[in-house]
Design an enzyme around this catalytic site. Sequence first.
Site, PDB file in Angstrom:
ATOM      1  N   ASN A 119       0.855  -1.187   0.000  1.00 32.89           N
ATOM      2  CA  ASN A 119       0.000   0.000   0.000  1.00 32.89           C
ATOM      3  C   ASN A 119       0.894   1.240   0.000  1.00 32.89           C
ATOM      4  O   ASN A 119       1.791   1.354   0.827  1.00 32.89           O
ATOM      5  CB  ASN A 119      -0.906  -0.012   1.230  1.00 32.89           C
ATOM      6  CG  ASN A 119      -2.052   0.957   1.119  1.00 32.89           C
ATOM      7  OD1 ASN A 119      -1.854   2.140   0.863  1.00 32.89           O
ATOM      8  ND2 ASN A 119      -3.267   0.471   1.315  1.00 32.89           N
TER       9      ASN A 119
ATOM     10  N   HIS B  23     -13.083  -4.087   1.057  1.00 37.85           N
ATOM     11  CA  HIS B  23     -12.807  -3.523  -0.263  1.00 37.85           C
ATOM     12  C   HIS B  23     -14.008  -3.737  -1.180  1.00 37.85           C
ATOM     13  O   HIS B  23     -14.945  -4.469  -0.850  1.00 37.85           O
ATOM     14  CB  HIS B  23     -11.576  -4.179  -0.890  1.00 37.85           C
ATOM     15  CG  HIS B  23     -10.280  -3.724  -0.323  1.00 37.85           C
ATOM     16  ND1 HIS B  23      -9.751  -4.259   0.831  1.00 37.85           N
ATOM     17  CD2 HIS B  23      -9.403  -2.773  -0.734  1.00 37.85           C
ATOM     18  CE1 HIS B  23      -8.602  -3.665   1.103  1.00 37.85           C
ATOM     19  NE2 HIS B  23      -8.375  -2.761   0.171  1.00 37.85           N
TER      20      HIS B  23
ATOM     21  N   LYS C  49     -12.329  -6.531  -6.161  1.00 35.72           N
ATOM     22  CA  LYS C  49     -10.962  -6.841  -5.729  1.00 35.72           C
ATOM     23  C   LYS C  49     -10.774  -8.345  -5.730  1.00 35.72           C
ATOM     24  O   LYS C  49     -11.556  -9.089  -5.130  1.00 35.72           O
ATOM     25  CB  LYS C  49     -10.676  -6.260  -4.344  1.00 35.72           C
ATOM     26  CG  LYS C  49      -9.234  -6.487  -3.886  1.00 35.72           C
ATOM     27  CD  LYS C  49      -8.914  -5.716  -2.624  1.00 35.72           C
ATOM     28  CE  LYS C  49      -7.482  -5.968  -2.155  1.00 35.72           C
ATOM     29  NZ  LYS C  49      -6.475  -5.562  -3.161  1.00 35.72           N
TER      30      LYS C  49
END
Length: 215
Positions: free
Chosen positions: A89, A120, A124
């Site tokens: 990230n 999410h 995803k």
Amino acid sequence: MGQTILDLAKNDSNIDIVAQCDLGDGIDAAIKECDVAIDFSNAGAIDEVCRAASKNGKALVIGTTGHSPEQRELIERTAKSLSIVLASNFSVGVNALFALTRRAAKVLGSGFKPEIVETHHTKKKDAPSGTAKTLGEILKQELKVEAPIESIREGDVVGDHTVTFVGPAERLELTHRAGSREIFGSGALRAAKWLVGKSPGLYSMQDVLGISAAK
């Protein structure tokens, strides 16, 4: 993410996008003229990405997640001759969450049980998220336990992560909520600028921000 990075780069006078590739495109011709290549593609492309970067001597920023242990080993081998930033990230806030999670684990100790919840959007593909896995690795390093991870896929959520420490009669929660994918793109560009001129090695986004565990 590729389009987001392109859009952000247009507003940064210190960055020029000299080429771009989609999955299936040849990388060699595109990578020759750059200082740093940024990979937000698919884990299956990492062999070709590392090969092309090594052949042309180019630094790499890798934001793709879901690599297998063998693919991670390939990245580590490649970093012996190239400078690479690998991060699950690139958000500044999430990397602060990593640092705060490590600090909280050290302060609270084994008397608190850690838990991770990540949410999410429904498209995803990988679960748990790379960010949740990184949080789990931090907790395992500090507390020597495997923290349970709950993965939720709903709506168009960009990315929410919560680490909870449950103790006797109290609990501590650390949460990061992403409101836009731009935070990941701007972080990746920041990493690319930082990487120019660095010695070969495998770096993290926390190295970029100066908040790595060693500092």
